[in-house]
Design an enzyme around this catalytic site. Structure first.
Site, short mmCIF file in Angstrom:
data_model
loop_
_atom_site.label_atom_id
_atom_site.label_comp_id
_atom_site.label_asym_id
_atom_site.label_seq_id
_atom_site.Cartn_x
_atom_site.Cartn_y
_atom_site.Cartn_z
N CYS A 142 -3.93 0.27 -5.99
CA CYS A 142 -3.51 1.33 -6.93
C CYS A 142 -4.09 1.09 -8.32
O CYS A 142 -5.30 1.09 -8.48
CB CYS A 142 -1.99 1.47 -6.93
SG CYS A 142 -1.47 3.10 -7.57
N LYS A 163 1.62 14.83 -11.21
CA LYS A 163 1.60 13.58 -10.47
C LYS A 163 1.27 13.83 -9.00
O LYS A 163 1.82 14.74 -8.36
CB LYS A 163 2.96 12.89 -10.58
CG LYS A 163 3.02 11.50 -9.95
CD LYS A 163 4.39 10.87 -10.18
CE LYS A 163 4.44 9.46 -9.63
NZ LYS A 163 5.75 8.81 -9.85
N SER A 192 1.35 7.78 -5.14
CA SER A 192 2.24 7.90 -6.30
C SER A 192 1.46 7.47 -7.53
O SER A 192 1.43 6.30 -7.89
CB SER A 192 3.49 7.02 -6.11
OG SER A 192 4.34 7.12 -7.24
N HIS A 235 -0.61 3.72 -1.97
CA HIS A 235 0.35 2.66 -1.66
C HIS A 235 0.64 2.57 -0.16
O HIS A 235 1.77 2.82 0.28
CB HIS A 235 1.64 2.90 -2.43
CG HIS A 235 1.54 2.56 -3.89
ND1 HIS A 235 1.43 1.26 -4.34
CD2 HIS A 235 1.52 3.35 -4.99
CE1 HIS A 235 1.37 1.25 -5.66
NE2 HIS A 235 1.41 2.51 -6.09
N GLU A 237 1.16 0.00 1.37
CA GLU A 237 2.10 -1.10 1.56
C GLU A 237 3.55 -0.69 1.35
O GLU A 237 4.48 -1.48 1.59
CB GLU A 237 1.76 -2.25 0.60
CG GLU A 237 2.30 -2.13 -0.81
CD GLU A 237 1.56 -1.14 -1.70
OE1 GLU A 237 1.96 -0.98 -2.88
OE2 GLU A 237 0.58 -0.51 -1.24
N ARG A 249 15.18 7.94 -9.02
CA ARG A 249 15.17 7.39 -10.37
C ARG A 249 14.81 8.47 -11.39
O ARG A 249 15.46 8.62 -12.44
CB ARG A 249 14.18 6.24 -10.45
CG ARG A 249 13.99 5.62 -11.84
CD ARG A 249 12.68 4.88 -11.91
NE ARG A 249 11.54 5.79 -11.71
CZ ARG A 249 10.35 5.39 -11.27
NH1 ARG A 249 10.13 4.13 -10.94
NH2 ARG A 249 9.37 6.27 -11.14
#
Length: 309
Positions: A142, A163, A192, A235, A237, A249
């Site tokens: 990333c 985003k 992300s 991502h 992972e 969040r």
């Protein structure tokens, strides 16, 4: 063989609960074998979660792997207890005289900053240069991948209007790559990020080969023969709930955010998300370790002194 990590590392209990084979230090020391030595430079704020995600993937291999946790010495973490860092991490300055078969540099939530404005940019540049002589294979993730592509090749990052957030279909562009052995023609990967790198600028950089791409979110995975480098901008992972935690969040903080693309069933955030990338995450990391094992030196001291076949 399983992964070797410190006996008291919090990730151990989670990995053992998942059935990942974790080797205790006493047993590892008895085995007459040289483990693959992998360093993890962890730039993510939630270090314990990232440790677990990476350890899960590099532990799913028939080889014995020893993971060394590393942090930037010039940066003070605000999200991880200092006692955890003292107990389990070494600073880059403490390991810079050592050699590693593999080295992973994670992402960091600082995408909108210019690279030169990052407080630890000079130390990270030192790390990148150090990998030329002290690391056989470098895996960048990333923001870490964007930083590496910028450092080694001057490839710029570009800020997105909105985003890129969700799970996106990707295409396998080079099925013959050793890093993509066993991959489907297309597959899903979590994304992300607020920035991107563009295919035309990547292809213009000598030595870079684009391996994965999404029609919506663009380049994903790049390989480079020099330094046996991998760069992944997304991502793969991530845990099943990582995007959910980011979404929850932002909602709690009042930050405008769309429901993650193609993540929840029927795009309904009240429903549990499904993981559609786990198998390919294991494939990618397994292929990386296999390639590293086949090409690295038996004597770690030889890394950086001769070009491997």
């Amino acid at each position: 063989m399983p992964i070797r990590i410190p006996n008291r590392l919090p990730a151990r209990a989670q990995l053992e609960a998942e059935g990942v084979m974790v080797l205790n230090e006493r047993t590892a020391n008895r085995q007459d074998i040289r483990p693959m030595r992998i360093g993890l430079l962890n730039l993510m704020p939630n270090k314990i979660r990232t440790e677990t995600q990476i350890a899960r993937l590099i532990g799913a291999t028939p080889l014995q792997v020893e993971m060394t946790l590393i942090r930037i010495g010039s940066h003070v973490s605000r999200n991880t207890e200092e006692s955890h860092l003292i107990d389990f991490y070494r600073t880059f300055q403490e390991v810079k005289d050592e050699k590693f078969d593999g080295f992973i540099i994670t992402g960091a939530p600082i995408e909108k900053l210019a690279f030169e404005d990052v407080t630890y940019w000079e130390e990270l540049q030192e790390v990148f240069e150090w990998t030329r002589t002290n690391v056989h294979s470098l895996f960048n993730i990333c923001w870490g991948a964007m930083a590496a592509a910028y450092h080694f090749h001057g490839v710029p990052k570009h800020e997105l209007e909105t985003k890129a957030f969700g799970v996106y279909r990707h295409r396998n562009l080079v099925p013959t790559s050793p890093y993509l052995a066993g991959f489907s023609d297309d597959f899903s990967i979590p994304v992300s990020r607020w920035t991107e790198m563009r295919a035309a600028e990547i292809k213009a950089a000598p030595g870079l080969e684009l391996l994965m791409e999404s029609d919506i979110t663009g380049p994903c995975l790049i390989s480079e023969e020099e330094g046996n480098r991998l760069y992944i901008f997304n991502h793969i992972e991530y845990d099943s709930t990582s995007l959910k935690e980011e979404y929850d969040r932002d909602i709690a903080n009042g930050t405008p955010i769309d429901v993650p693309h193609n993540y929840y069933p029927a795009d309904d955030p009240t429903m549990p998300p499904s993981n559609r990338w786990r198998s390919h995450a294991h494939l990618l990391f397994g292929n990386w370790i296999n390639r590293m094992y086949q090409t690295t030196h038996y004597d770690l001291a030889e890394i950086g002194h001769a070009k491997e076949d």
